[in-house]
Every structure is written in C-alpha cells, then in structure tokens.
Design a protein around this motif. Structure first.
Motif, PDB file in Angstrom:
ATOM      1  N   PRO A  76       0.728  -1.257  -0.037  1.00 34.32           N
ATOM      2  CA  PRO A  76       0.042   0.009   0.208  1.00 34.32           C
ATOM      3  C   PRO A  76       0.782   0.965  -0.049  1.00 34.32           C
ATOM      4  O   PRO A  76       1.972   1.195   0.502  1.00 34.32           O
ATOM      5  CB  PRO A  76      -0.881  -0.145   1.206  1.00 34.32           C
ATOM      6  N   GLY A  77       0.168   2.316  -0.626  1.00 27.57           N
ATOM      7  CA  GLY A  77       0.919   3.553  -0.395  1.00 27.57           C
ATOM      8  C   GLY A  77       2.026   3.910  -1.415  1.00 27.57           C
ATOM      9  O   GLY A  77       2.979   4.876  -1.415  1.00 27.57           O
ATOM     10  N   SER A 267      -3.501   7.051   3.847  1.00 24.80           N
ATOM     11  CA  SER A 267      -4.210   6.632   4.953  1.00 24.80           C
ATOM     12  C   SER A 267      -3.869   6.597   5.978  1.00 24.80           C
ATOM     13  O   SER A 267      -2.456   6.504   6.173  1.00 24.80           O
ATOM     14  CB  SER A 267      -4.488   5.033   4.567  1.00 24.80           C
ATOM     15  N   VAL A 268      -4.395   6.512   7.489  1.00 17.55           N
ATOM     16  CA  VAL A 268      -3.744   6.426   8.762  1.00 17.55           C
ATOM     17  C   VAL A 268      -4.296   5.572   9.414  1.00 17.55           C
ATOM     18  O   VAL A 268      -5.527   4.987   9.165  1.00 17.55           O
ATOM     19  CB  VAL A 268      -4.015   8.018   9.374  1.00 17.55           C
ATOM     20  N   GLY A 283       1.330   7.052   2.536  1.00 17.14           N
ATOM     21  CA  GLY A 283       0.822   7.449   1.192  1.00 17.14           C
ATOM     22  C   GLY A 283       1.301   8.122   0.288  1.00 17.14           C
ATOM     23  O   GLY A 283       2.759   7.830   0.226  1.00 17.14           O
ATOM     24  N   LEU A 284       1.144   9.113  -0.573  1.00 17.23           N
ATOM     25  CA  LEU A 284       1.865   9.886  -1.504  1.00 17.23           C
ATOM     26  C   LEU A 284       1.862  11.245  -1.180  1.00 17.23           C
ATOM     27  O   LEU A 284       0.882  11.920  -0.717  1.00 17.23           O
ATOM     28  CB  LEU A 284       0.913   9.624  -2.954  1.00 17.23           C
ATOM     29  N   TRP A 285       2.997  11.821  -1.547  1.00 16.16           N
ATOM     30  CA  TRP A 285       3.568  13.315  -1.358  1.00 16.16           C
ATOM     31  C   TRP A 285       3.456  13.994  -2.923  1.00 16.16           C
ATOM     32  O   TRP A 285       3.743  13.175  -3.755  1.00 16.16           O
ATOM     33  CB  TRP A 285       4.541  13.472  -0.380  1.00 16.16           C
ATOM     34  N   GLY A 294       6.053  11.247  -4.780  1.00 17.05           N
ATOM     35  CA  GLY A 294       6.380   9.929  -4.331  1.00 17.05           C
ATOM     36  C   GLY A 294       5.789   9.426  -3.082  1.00 17.05           C
ATOM     37  O   GLY A 294       4.949   9.919  -2.625  1.00 17.05           O
ATOM     38  N   PRO A 295       6.295   8.158  -2.760  1.00 17.18           N
ATOM     39  CA  PRO A 295       5.671   7.745  -1.358  1.00 17.18           C
ATOM     40  C   PRO A 295       6.237   8.282   0.034  1.00 17.18           C
ATOM     41  O   PRO A 295       7.412   8.680  -0.150  1.00 17.18           O
ATOM     42  CB  PRO A 295       5.931   6.302  -1.502  1.00 17.18           C
TER      43      PRO A 295
END
Length: 363
Positions: A76-77, A267-268, A283-285, A294-295
């Motif tokens: 994920p992420g 997600s948190v 997640g993603l920035w 990126g992640p």
C-alpha cells in the motif's frame, strides 16, 4: 588437631576440583555455542525475498495459489503496483544446502495423518544467520487455503517486521551521524537513519535530511507540535499539520511550489511502538505546481515528558526506480526513534502476536 586440618585440606581440594569441573563444563558449552554460531553460514538473498518449500504440483493447485496470492499482494501507499515480496519456490526434494540458507523460508507441510488443525510456527537461524523459517502445517489442502487467506495480513506483517528488525540491527551498527545529531539537538531524541543521509535543513521544531543523490533520493524529516488530546490523532488533523509544516519548510524551485499531501491516496491507522500508542500515516506526497512526487510513511507519537507530538517521516523521490526497498528501509528507521525517557534497548518493529500467528516460536 592434625585430623581436623587434614579433613579441612581434603574438603578444600574437593571444592577446588568441583570448581574446576564447573569451569570446564562452562568452557565446553561456550565453545560449542561459538562453534555452532561460526558453523552456520550467512543467509543468502536480498531483503524481502521469500523461498517457498512446497511440492511442484501443490504449488499449482488452489492451496499453493492461495499462498502465492498472499505473498504477491501489492504494497500500500506506492505510486505504482509493487508486490510485497520477491517469490521463489522449490520442491522439498530440491531443498538442499544451497537453497536452505535463504533468509526467509516458508515450509508447507500438509499431512492428513499427522495434523488435525492448521497452524503456523516459526524458527530462527535453522540453517543460516540471520534467517527465519515459517512452517504452515495442515491436515488437508482445503483447510490450508482457508487458513492462509484468513491470516493473509498476519503472514505479510510477520515477514515484513522480521526484515525491518534486521535493518534496525544494521542501522544500530552504521547510521547517519547527521540525523542522530539533529534529532538529539532539536528534539532530545535518539534516531538512526540510513548512513547515506547527510545533507540537511533546519527550521523551527523541524529538520529535513536527505541523501541528495541524483537517483533514488531518500529523505528523513522530524517535526513536533503541541499535544491537544485525542483529537490530535485523526486523519484530518494529522494531514493538516503535515501540510502546514511541509509548505513552510520544503519549498520547490519556484515560490509557488511546495510539498503537499495527496490526501486521496493517503491512509492513517493506529499502531503500537514500544508498547505505546502511535499513528502511522502512509501514502503519497506531491510538489504543488510541479511534477515531483512519491511515497512517504510517518509515525506520530506522544512525548509525554514534553506534552508534544513528535513526528518522524521518511519519503522517497525515485521516478526511475522501484520504491519498495527504499521506503521500507526508511520505515524501519522510524522504529529506532527513542523519545525522551525511552530506552534504546526497546527498539524493534513489533511482531504480530503469537495468538495471531498460531504456534509459539521454536528455539
């Protein structure tokens, strides 16, 4: 008087002989333990590689496919699909001294006459060091497939945490002195990050450190803000704090450019770090008004001595590379963070409970 002295000397000699005997036994045990350690080779394979020991025909059946599908699950992420593990398979008849030194091994043991229920157990350093062997025992293929599907996340988490703990051990031996200094001087914390991270920028209750490489750029940042009770740990609050801190401290090449969070892909969830509550954000920035992104993964934790939330984050910029290894290495580093008052000996990524991964560890 003479007899008393003679008896005393005899008793003294017996005590000396007994002491020498125990010293000899201790020396032999120590020698054998050292020989055992030296006799085992170093494990082979790269991080997050898994060797499945299962019959060729069973591997192609629904039971084998069920296990493959679990290991083949995407991480994920990440901005593109990347599976959790690199998977290899061998038939038990081919499982020899060349293959048994793999760092992560899963053994499939289906025996109708031997087992009445399906369970898992694990052992360490059986054939090599460091190594983990996860054995899944089951009376039949149907029960095996059902068990694997039900415990899919536990299997993934177990293997991931084992790898992270290896990486934590490596970080303990060799880590970035720059990050350690910044974490201590700004936050009074201990923190170990990958050794190649050397460039840095400081701000108010903030630092950003980077490998500053042309490709596979890895970054660590830390920041803090006041703890305001339970509402501090919800998704909206955590992401709003992240965006405000990053906008102020990580600008782009032009004034209108700054780092932000892709909230739709983030997600948190609550996790436990050193037995205490923490919030994991994954997640993603993205760089607003730019093509960069990126992640990232972060841990938000409460520093009770100073009534503040301390956030440690790792993020990656590597558009030309797969990012599984890069982001997981940074995630392992997050577990090395020691808040004021915590002990370094408590470092380790938490392993799923034995009640979830059925069967106790076999020494």
């Amino acid at each position: 008087m003479w007899n008393f002295n003679k008896q005393n000397r005899t008793m003294k000699r017996k005590l000396e002989y007994r002491w020498m005997l125990w010293c000899g036994i201790w020396a032999v045990v120590t020698f054998l333990a050292a020989c055992d350690h030296l006799a085992k080779p170093s494990s082979s394979g790269r991080p997050y590689e898994v060797l499945v020991v299962v019959g060729d025909s069973l591997w192609q059946c629904p039971a084998g496919r069920a296990l493959f599908d679990v290991l083949d699950t995407d991480i994920p992420g990440l901005p593109q699909p990347e599976r959790s593990f690199r998977i290899s398979q061998t038939d038990p008849q081919r499982f020899n001294q060349v293959l048994n030194i793999f760092r992560n091994i899963i053994k499939v043991d289906i025996a109708p006459n031997q087992y009445t229920q399906t369970k898992m157990k694990f052992t360490r350093d059986v054939y090599a060091r460091p190594q983990v062997v996860l054995t899944i025992q089951s009376p039949n293929e149907k029960d095996f497939a059902a068990f694997v599907q039900k415990n899919a996340q536990s299997i993934i988490d177990f293997l991931v945490k084992m790898e992270m703990n290896r990486q934590i051990n490596e970080l303990e031996k060799k880590h970035s002195e720059v990050v350690s200094y910044l974490a201590d001087s700004i936050f009074s914390c201990q923190f170990w990050a990958p050794v190649e991270i050397k460039s840095y920028k400081k701000g108010k209750d903030f630092f950003w450190a980077s490998s500053n490489t042309a490709s596979g750029l890895v970054n660590i940042c830390m920041y803090s803000y006041p703890y305001e009770g339970p509402r501090t740990f919800n998704k909206q609050y955590v992401l709003a704090k992240r965006d405000s801190v990053m906008k102020a401290n990580i600008p782009g090449t032009e004034p209108r450019m700054y780092m932000a969070t892709d909230t739709l892909c983030t997600s948190v969830k609550p996790i436990a770090v050193k037995g205490e509550y923490a919030m994991e954000t994954r997640g993603l920035w993205k760089m607003e008004h730019d093509a960069m992104g990126g992640p990232f993964v972060s841990h938000s934790r409460v520093d009770t001595l100073n009534n503040r939330v301390v956030v440690a984050e790792g993020f990656v910029y590597a558009p030309e590379k797969m990012k599984r290894g890069l982001i997981r290495r940074l995630e392992a580093a997050l577990y090395t963070l020691c808040l004021p008052g915590e002990q370094a000996r408590e470092l380790k990524a938490s392993i799923p409970e034995v009640s979830v991964v059925a069967g106790k560890e076999q020494e």
